[in-house]
Enzyme design. Structure first.
Site, short mmCIF file in Angstrom:
data_model
loop_
_atom_site.label_atom_id
_atom_site.label_comp_id
_atom_site.label_asym_id
_atom_site.label_seq_id
_atom_site.Cartn_x
_atom_site.Cartn_y
_atom_site.Cartn_z
N HIS A 82 2.09 6.79 3.16
CA HIS A 82 1.26 8.29 2.92
C HIS A 82 1.97 9.01 4.11
O HIS A 82 2.96 8.74 4.73
CB HIS A 82 -0.02 8.00 3.07
CG HIS A 82 -0.60 7.20 4.54
ND1 HIS A 82 -0.26 7.77 5.50
CD2 HIS A 82 -1.19 6.29 4.67
CE1 HIS A 82 -0.64 6.71 6.45
NE2 HIS A 82 -1.33 5.75 5.76
N HIS B 175 2.76 8.00 7.70
CA HIS B 175 4.03 7.12 7.62
C HIS B 175 5.30 7.98 7.40
O HIS B 175 6.26 7.84 8.17
CB HIS B 175 4.11 5.88 6.61
CG HIS B 175 2.78 5.12 6.68
ND1 HIS B 175 2.06 4.78 5.61
CD2 HIS B 175 2.51 4.31 7.63
CE1 HIS B 175 1.26 4.05 6.01
NE2 HIS B 175 1.37 3.79 7.25
N LYS C 116 0.80 -1.13 0.08
CA LYS C 116 0.16 -0.19 0.17
C LYS C 116 0.87 1.06 0.10
O LYS C 116 1.98 1.17 0.39
CB LYS C 116 -0.94 -0.06 1.22
CG LYS C 116 -1.98 -1.22 1.19
CD LYS C 116 -3.15 -0.86 2.20
CE LYS C 116 -3.91 -1.83 2.38
NZ LYS C 116 -4.79 -1.94 3.54
N1 ARG Z 1 0.48 0.21 9.79
C1 ARG Z 1 -0.30 1.25 10.48
C2 ARG Z 1 -1.06 2.07 9.68
O1 ARG Z 1 -0.57 2.35 8.83
C3 ARG Z 1 0.31 1.93 11.64
C4 ARG Z 1 0.78 0.97 12.66
C5 ARG Z 1 0.81 1.80 14.07
N2 ARG Z 1 1.36 0.78 15.20
C6 ARG Z 1 0.64 0.20 15.94
N3 ARG Z 1 1.34 -0.31 16.86
N4 ARG Z 1 -0.54 0.15 15.84
O2 ARG Z 1 -2.15 2.60 10.00
#
Ligand code: ARG
Length: 636
Positions: free
Chosen positions: A169, A172, A166
């Site tokens: 964005h 991130h 994905k």
């Molecule tokens: N991969 C998730 C996203 O893009 C963020 C993860 C954040 N960390 C967690 N421990 N939930 O939304």
């Protein structure tokens, strides 16, 4: 606490200083301001009769030099009486000091100005001695002050955490920049830092990705550019699934329910679900394929992170949480009466377990779906419990966008309700606002590499405008790349984390204003002065610092002496802007001094002294930039 040895050492090195008393959290051998705080505490405590333990922490640093170098808010000493009356009585009793001028009363505050000579004699040698470590607390470590045997504390910083296949964005991007900075900050403060990237790498969508790859994927593109290729595959298969769903709806509307059902039973969505089920059951082939996608993506991510001076100690991810662990957690919650069943799913209704407004605002959340599969929140809970076992951390920070504030509140609350109060107390969500209008010339940004490439190219064009200078740059591509990265990072860290900001290529790449290129320019200019002066380390170290008497020199020294305090203050704010605001203040002071304090062309002794001053400034700027994650350039 500063050890006796370090104070003795200091006394030897700085024989111009008075004897110092020792206070908790006072590190005079690495922080010049602590020398003054210690000195002022002794004087003030004898004037006021207030316990030094109260005086010392009451002495505050100032934001601007006109307020003094240290300020005492009089009420902080907790003495009965009108502050201004107390203040003028105390000032009148001032015994005189070799280090500090007669204090100035300013309403409820007393301002202290450092005498220039001794400050210069202390600050510059300290900065040049510690160099890369000046401003950090590495030598002392943030050990438990009351019990040094407890040793170094460990913190986990979880950040970046993109989703495989994905787009990467803005959320991130910010998590990567802010998280990288926080990790550096804690490291500088003497903590043992573990950097974890928690990838979005699990769920039905990875079953769908595998199906998509069978249909649209190819080996060459996958190895060449896994992140882009997997994304393209994912987009294509999502178009197919959407088509199917549209078709099913149409059958429904046309009164052909059997046809619609057929799609639901055998279509892509169902196939993806089955495929993912195979993955959760550890099917060899399915897992091998998925693991390949994951490994290739990580390899590619690593290259990009390296450009931002970021590495991770652990690439964890949603996939790494074992089904058995989640089942165990779910059972525990059920046995404790925390969860209830609702149409086959397990959910927690916070209003039943947390009183008042908080319980209501946390709402309800599902922890296990009807088919027994776990969810994002459930994985977070088990992953946390596993990290506790694996790392035995003292603290953990999650760097995640504000959009997930509620998720984090629910997550931490569940952990607390499960009886892990001590664990819940150690975790912290560091959030941040959104980036608005993040698009580049080539359209909407999808991947980190695209952002960095685009800004780098833009920076290259900006550099080309100054032809003379451009022709002198040895490796313009590499410099443009570094400047581009600095532009993005500085813009991101300029405001408070919680604020939204607008992604603006023109503003961030400008040399005017408080930008990344401006900081880089300040560093390159100091490096160039150093090269041109051509003095040896010895010549600089033994310079006669009493020659630095001009107001510009004195003010620069005063600003530089704030650096260690700025770093420790940042540990309280956890805001990169605390560092940046300081660096811009320092570089502005610096650039206004160049015309007055020339190095090249000055008389030799003066040249040595000024070079020592600029060298100290370069140490501070370089350390500050690296703390933020920037790569300071020597030429541009
Ligand atoms: N991969 C998730 C996203 O893009 C963020 C993860 C954040 N960390 C967690 N421990 N939930 O939304």
């Amino acid at each position: 606490m500063a050890s006796d040895a370090s104070v003795d050492n200091l006394a030897k090195q700085f024989s111009h200083l008075p004897a110092l008393d020792k206070y908790p959290n006072c590190f005079p051998d690495i922080n010049p301001t602590d020398i003054y705080r210690s000195h002022l505490t002794s004087i003030l405590s004898s004037i006021t009769g207030v316990d030094p333990k109260i005086v010392y922490p009451a002495l505050q640093w100032t934001a601007t030099l006109d307020k003094g170098d240290i300020v005492l808010p009089i009420p902080a000493l907790r003495i009965k009486g009108k502050p201004d009356v107390l203040g003028s009585e105390w000032v009148s009793k001032w015994p005189g000091s070799t280090l500090v001028e007669t204090p100035v009363l300013n309403g409820a505050f007393i301002s202290f100005f450092f005498k220039p000579g001794p400050l210069t004699q202390t600050l510059i040698p300290l900065a040049l001695k510690h160099r890369k470590d000046f401003g950090t607390n590495k030598a002392v470590g943030l050990r438990d002050q009351s019990d040094p045997s407890k040793g170094q504390k460990r913190i986990i910083v979880e950040f970046s955490s993109p989703n495989i296949a994905k787009p990467f964005h803005a959320g991130h991007l910010r998590s990567t920049i802010i998280g990288g900075f926080l990790a550096n900050l804690y490291e500088a403060a003497g903590w043992d830092v573990v950097r974890i990237n928690y990838l979005g790498d699990w769920g039905k969508q990875y079953g769908l990705l595998a199906l998509g790859y069978e249909k649209y994927g190819n080996e060459d593109d996958l190895t060449k550019d896994p992140i882009n290729h997997l994304f393209q595959v994912y987009v294509k298969i999502n178009v197919d699934i959407k088509d199917e769903q549209d078709k099913a709806e149409k059958f429904e509307a046309d009164g052909k329910p059997e046809e619609a059902q057929k799609i639901r039973d055998e279509g892509l969505d169902e196939q993806a679900r089955r495929y993912f089920k195979l993955m959760t059951e550890n099917d060899e082939k399915a897992i091998a394929m998925w693991k390949r996608f994951r490994d290739l993506s990580i390899t590619r991510y690593k290259q990009t992170y390296a450009r931002l001076n970021i590495h991770f100690d652990d690439y964890s991810g949603e996939s790494q949480v074992a089904e058995a662990d989640m089942e165990e957690a779910a059972n525990k919650m059920r046995e404790m009466g925390l969860t209830e069943e609702d149409r086959g799913a397990q959910l927690i209704d916070f209003s039943k377990h947390v009183s008042g407004k908080q319980g209501k605002s946390l709402g309800k959340v599902i922890l296990r779906k009807k088919d027994g599969t776990a969810l994002y929140l459930t994985r977070d809970i088990s992953e946390l419990l596993n990290r506790e076992k694996k790392y035995k951390f003292d603290q953990m920070i999650y760097v995640i966008a504000s959009q997930q504030d509620l998720h984090c509140q629910q997550f931490f609350k569940v952990v607390e309700l499960m009886g892990y109060k001590d664990i819940a107390a150690k975790v912290q969500h560091i959030n941040f606002g959104m980036v608005l209008g993040m698009s580049t010339r080539k359209g909407t940004v999808k991947f980190l590499d695209d952002i960095l490439r685009d800004v780098g190219e833009h920076m290259h064009n900006v550099m080309r405008k100054n032809e003379d200078k451009y022709n002198q740059v040895e490796n313009p591509d590499a410099v443009a790349d570094t400047l581009g990265i600095s532009s993005v990072m500085v813009q991101d860290m300029s405001g408070k984390r919680g604020n939204n900001y607008t992604f603006d290529i023109n503003t961030m790449t400008s040399f005017e204003g408080d930008t990344g290129p401006y900081l880089q320019y300040a560093h390159a200019r100091l490096s160039s002065i150093t090269r041109k002066a051509g003095l040896s380390e010895e010549q600089i170290a033994t310079a006669d610092l009493s020659l630095l008497t001009e107001p510009h020199a004195v003010n620069l020294v005063r600003v530089l002496s704030q650096w260690p305090d700025v770093v420790s203050n940042t540990l309280r704010t956890l805001e990169p802007t605390t560092i940046l605001t300081y660096l811009f203040k320092m570089t502005h002071t610096l650039s206004s001094s160049y015309d007055v304090l020339r190095v090249v062309g000055s008389e030799h002794e003066v040249m040595r002294a000024r070079m020592a001053l600029y060298d100290a400034a370069r140490v501070v700027l370089n350390n500050g930039m690296r703390l933020l994650g920037l790569s300071p350039v020597e030429r541009m």
